[in-house]
Enzyme design. Structure first.
Site, short mmCIF file in Angstrom:
data_model
loop_
_atom_site.label_atom_id
_atom_site.label_comp_id
_atom_site.label_asym_id
_atom_site.label_seq_id
_atom_site.Cartn_x
_atom_site.Cartn_y
_atom_site.Cartn_z
N TRP A 19 -71.89 -13.32 -23.90
CA TRP A 19 -72.73 -13.01 -22.72
C TRP A 19 -74.23 -13.18 -22.94
O TRP A 19 -74.77 -12.78 -23.98
CB TRP A 19 -72.46 -11.57 -22.31
CG TRP A 19 -73.40 -11.01 -21.29
CD1 TRP A 19 -74.58 -10.37 -21.53
CD2 TRP A 19 -73.25 -11.03 -19.87
NE1 TRP A 19 -75.18 -9.99 -20.34
CE2 TRP A 19 -74.37 -10.38 -19.31
CE3 TRP A 19 -72.26 -11.53 -19.01
CZ2 TRP A 19 -74.54 -10.22 -17.92
CZ3 TRP A 19 -72.43 -11.36 -17.64
CH2 TRP A 19 -73.56 -10.71 -17.11
N MET A 20 -74.90 -13.71 -21.92
CA MET A 20 -76.37 -13.76 -21.86
C MET A 20 -76.85 -13.27 -20.49
O MET A 20 -76.24 -13.59 -19.48
CB MET A 20 -76.84 -15.21 -22.05
CG MET A 20 -78.24 -15.50 -21.52
SD MET A 20 -78.65 -17.28 -21.45
CE MET A 20 -79.07 -17.62 -23.13
N ASN A 21 -77.94 -12.47 -20.48
CA ASN A 21 -78.64 -12.30 -19.20
C ASN A 21 -80.13 -12.62 -19.36
O ASN A 21 -80.44 -13.77 -19.70
CB ASN A 21 -78.32 -10.98 -18.46
CG ASN A 21 -78.53 -9.68 -19.18
OD1 ASN A 21 -77.85 -9.39 -20.14
ND2 ASN A 21 -79.46 -8.87 -18.72
N ASP A 22 -81.03 -11.71 -19.10
CA ASP A 22 -82.46 -12.05 -18.96
C ASP A 22 -83.08 -12.83 -20.13
O ASP A 22 -82.82 -12.51 -21.29
CB ASP A 22 -83.33 -10.78 -18.88
CG ASP A 22 -82.82 -9.74 -17.93
OD1 ASP A 22 -81.83 -9.97 -17.25
OD2 ASP A 22 -83.45 -8.66 -17.89
N GLN A 38 -81.31 -11.44 -23.50
CA GLN A 38 -80.35 -10.34 -23.50
C GLN A 38 -78.98 -10.91 -23.83
O GLN A 38 -78.51 -11.84 -23.16
CB GLN A 38 -80.35 -9.66 -22.12
CG GLN A 38 -81.61 -8.87 -21.82
CD GLN A 38 -81.66 -7.61 -22.62
OE1 GLN A 38 -81.03 -6.62 -22.28
NE2 GLN A 38 -82.42 -7.61 -23.71
N SER A 82 -84.66 -5.65 -22.18
CA SER A 82 -85.62 -6.75 -22.00
C SER A 82 -87.04 -6.39 -22.42
O SER A 82 -87.44 -5.23 -22.39
CB SER A 82 -85.62 -7.20 -20.55
OG SER A 82 -84.45 -7.95 -20.32
N ARG A 145 -88.57 0.44 -18.01
CA ARG A 145 -88.20 -0.63 -18.93
C ARG A 145 -88.89 -1.97 -18.69
O ARG A 145 -89.59 -2.17 -17.74
CB ARG A 145 -86.68 -0.83 -18.87
CG ARG A 145 -86.14 -1.15 -17.49
CD ARG A 145 -84.63 -1.37 -17.59
NE ARG A 145 -84.00 -1.60 -16.30
CZ ARG A 145 -83.46 -0.67 -15.55
NH1 ARG A 145 -83.45 0.59 -15.94
NH2 ARG A 145 -82.91 -0.98 -14.38
N ASP A 146 -88.57 -2.89 -19.61
CA ASP A 146 -88.93 -4.31 -19.54
C ASP A 146 -90.43 -4.57 -19.75
O ASP A 146 -91.10 -5.17 -18.89
CB ASP A 146 -88.45 -4.94 -18.21
CG ASP A 146 -86.98 -4.65 -17.92
OD1 ASP A 146 -86.25 -4.36 -18.88
OD2 ASP A 146 -86.58 -4.69 -16.74
N TRP A 282 -76.45 -10.70 -11.14
CA TRP A 282 -75.52 -9.64 -11.48
C TRP A 282 -74.21 -9.72 -10.72
O TRP A 282 -73.15 -9.42 -11.25
CB TRP A 282 -76.17 -8.26 -11.29
CG TRP A 282 -77.13 -7.99 -12.39
CD1 TRP A 282 -78.50 -7.93 -12.27
CD2 TRP A 282 -76.85 -7.79 -13.77
NE1 TRP A 282 -79.06 -7.70 -13.50
CE2 TRP A 282 -78.06 -7.60 -14.44
CE3 TRP A 282 -75.67 -7.74 -14.52
CZ2 TRP A 282 -78.16 -7.38 -15.82
CZ3 TRP A 282 -75.74 -7.52 -15.89
CH2 TRP A 282 -76.99 -7.34 -16.52
C1 FRU Z 1 -82.45 -7.10 -15.59
C2 FRU Z 1 -82.08 -5.93 -16.49
C3 FRU Z 1 -83.30 -5.32 -17.11
C4 FRU Z 1 -82.76 -4.71 -18.38
C5 FRU Z 1 -81.69 -5.70 -18.78
C6 FRU Z 1 -80.51 -5.07 -19.46
O1 FRU Z 1 -81.44 -8.01 -15.38
O2 FRU Z 1 -81.34 -4.97 -15.75
O3 FRU Z 1 -83.99 -4.40 -16.29
O4 FRU Z 1 -83.73 -4.54 -19.37
O5 FRU Z 1 -81.28 -6.34 -17.60
O6 FRU Z 1 -79.67 -6.04 -20.00
#
Ligand code: FRU
Length: 475
Positions: A19-22, A38, A82, A145-146, A282
């Site tokens: 898996w990958m996100n941000d 991420q 993030s 966060r972030d 998401w």
């Molecule tokens: C955005 C988010 C960030 C968080 C990260 C968690 O997509 O929800 O706010 O840091 O993903 O994976």
């Protein structure tokens, strides 16, 4: 997982597996571009967040690097969320959110800000004094966060996303040394309709203005706009560094496609702002999961600000390095007898199409990833009556598909240029010099490779079509 993977991207950043996100920590450091992301290295769905890592010397050819951050300290036990990266006197420094679930069902979390540094850009050491910000300000909450950090004058500044009740906010901090942070204030908060949680803020100084980019959760759709459950928006305005107050005159969706979120920028050695977004969402279905991975980043885009404060995203120059075999066609005419004209074949292509706007057709544009019988196809066209640009993925392949449209004013113009980056499971559409961009994942069959121009309800003319096959950087 099934062995043959028809969706594996050719030239986009994607995880080696799982898996990958941000996108996180975009930085030009020591002569190389680094991008972190991420990452859940042990599963195809979201889980304890690590920071994956890729690097490049030219922004287009990427190499996988070892995982940079692994959760496990008391303050980041459930995830390294993030954040961003800076060059601190030669040290590559990551600033991220340490995440701990207090009660996952009730969405109770504790989030603190942390740093980790590296001398070689490969191995990162968490700062023993972490967290560097151990509690949210009273205007925020545990959802805090972030961090995005940048230098202005002699000081470091950090923006963070938070919420209080159902009001999303961005807050500002200041530091001389990245270790000791002073709270400046609330930069901006939702007016009540702009989302309950603001994620991934980023503040850039461009064209004599300030632009805040952030990703609100829970904005209500307005007509064709804000159709995603979560989206990335930008605000053009001015930041008062002493109070932290941000005033704006433009609030707009950054990318109008199905799959774009949590974008982040870096300023590179040429002074350009380069942006990457997570090319998923998401609530998107991810048919790549059956092949052992999920999530990708968009192509790199250079940001430009117009005089009236609109933010444009244009594919970076360097992408031309990926160009291989080229074909060129001119003066294609479409009418009732000939409403579809095949122009190319391929799954990883760059297309530049100049469409004449003086025809009578109601719809004119492109069909990509078409099967031989045209039952499978992704439609990208201008609707002249509605004055809209449309992407229709209802017949694209796996996944639910749908239709997205965005206003496109072509009055008084002779031609419309459509610039497309097509990959094995994505299509990114640029027009109006990057003022209109739609990023989308599509999941066609491997054999659906046709590209055609088409018209409906009248005549249309295409003055030129240029097609380049693009290199596979992962081979
Ligand atoms: C955005 C988010 C960030 C968080 C990260 C968690 O997509 O929800 O706010 O840091 O993903 O994976």
């Amino acid at each position: 997982p099934v062995s043959r993977d028809p969706f594996k991207l050719a030239y986009h950043i994607m995880p080696p597996k799982n898996w990958m996100n941000d996108p996180n920590g975009l930085v030009h450091w020591n002569g190389e571009y680094h991008i972190f992301y991420q990452h859940h290295p042990h599963g195809v769905t979201w889980g304890p967040m690590h920071w994956g890592h890729v690097k490049s010397t030219d922004l287009v050819h990427w190499k996988h690097e070892p995982i940079a951050l692994t959760p496990g300290e008391i303050y980041d036990a459930d995830g390294c969320f993030s954040g961003s990266a800076v060059d601190d006197n030669g040290k590559l420094t990551l600033i991220y959110t340490g995440h701990v679930f207090i009660d996952q069902e009730k969405d109770l979390v504790e989030q603190v800000q942390c740093i980790a540094t590296s001398e070689d850009g490969k191995v990162f050491t968490k700062y023993p004094g972490n967290p560097v910000i151990s509690a949210p300000p009273s205007e925020g909450s545990g959802h805090f966060r972030d961090p995005k950090v940048w230098k202005h004058g002699e000081s470091w500044y950090m923006v963070l996303g938070t919420r209080k009740g159902d009001i999303g906010k961005v807050v500002l901090y200041k530091s001389k040394d990245l270790h000791n942070w002073e709270y400046v204030g609330v930069m901006l908060e939702s007016n009540g309709l702009q989302g309950y949680m603001w994620e991934c803020p980023d503040l850039i100084e461009i064209g004599g203005r300030h632009v805040l980019i952030m990703s609100p959760q829970g904005m209500e759709p307005v007509g064709d706009r804000y159709q995603n459950r979560f989206q990335t928006v930008y605000l053009t305005g001015d930041l008062d560094y002493s109070t932290g107050r941000f005033t704006y005159d433009t609030f707009e969706e950054l990318d109008k496609g199905f799959d774009f979120y949590a974008a982040q920028t870096m300023k590179d050695k040429h002074g350009r702002y380069i942006l990457f977004g997570w090319m998923d969402m998401w609530d998107s279905q991810m048919p790549t999961q059956q092949h052992g991975w999920s999530g990708a980043l968009t192509i790199p885009r250079e940001l430009l600000l117009t005089h009236d404060g609109r933010l444009a995203m244009q594919p970076v120059e360097e992408l031309k390095k990926l160009r291989g075999r080229h074909s060129h066609k001119e003066n294609l005419l479409l009418d009732e007898t000939q409403s579809i004209l095949p122009v190319a074949n391929g799954a990883a292509l760059e297309l530049l199409v100049s469409l004449k706007l003086d025809g009578t057709a109601q719809k004119a544009g492109l069909l990509v990833r078409c099967s031989e019988d045209f039952r499978q196809q992704t439609r990208i066209y201008i609707d002249q009556n509605e004055q809209k640009l449309v992407v229709d993925t209802t017949a694209s392949g796996e996944g639910p598909g749908g239709i997205r449209m965005t206003p496109l004013n072509t009055k008084g113009q002779e031609e419309l240029i459509l610039h497309l980056f097509l990959d094995r499971s994505s299509v990114e559409i640029f027009t109006e010099d990057g003022l209109t961009v739609l990023s989308n994942r599509i999941y066609p069959e491997e054999t659906s490779l046709g590209v055609s121009v088409f018209a409906e309800g009248g005549t249309a003319a295409i003055s030129t079509v240029d097609v380049w096959e693009l290199e596979d950087i992962w081979e």
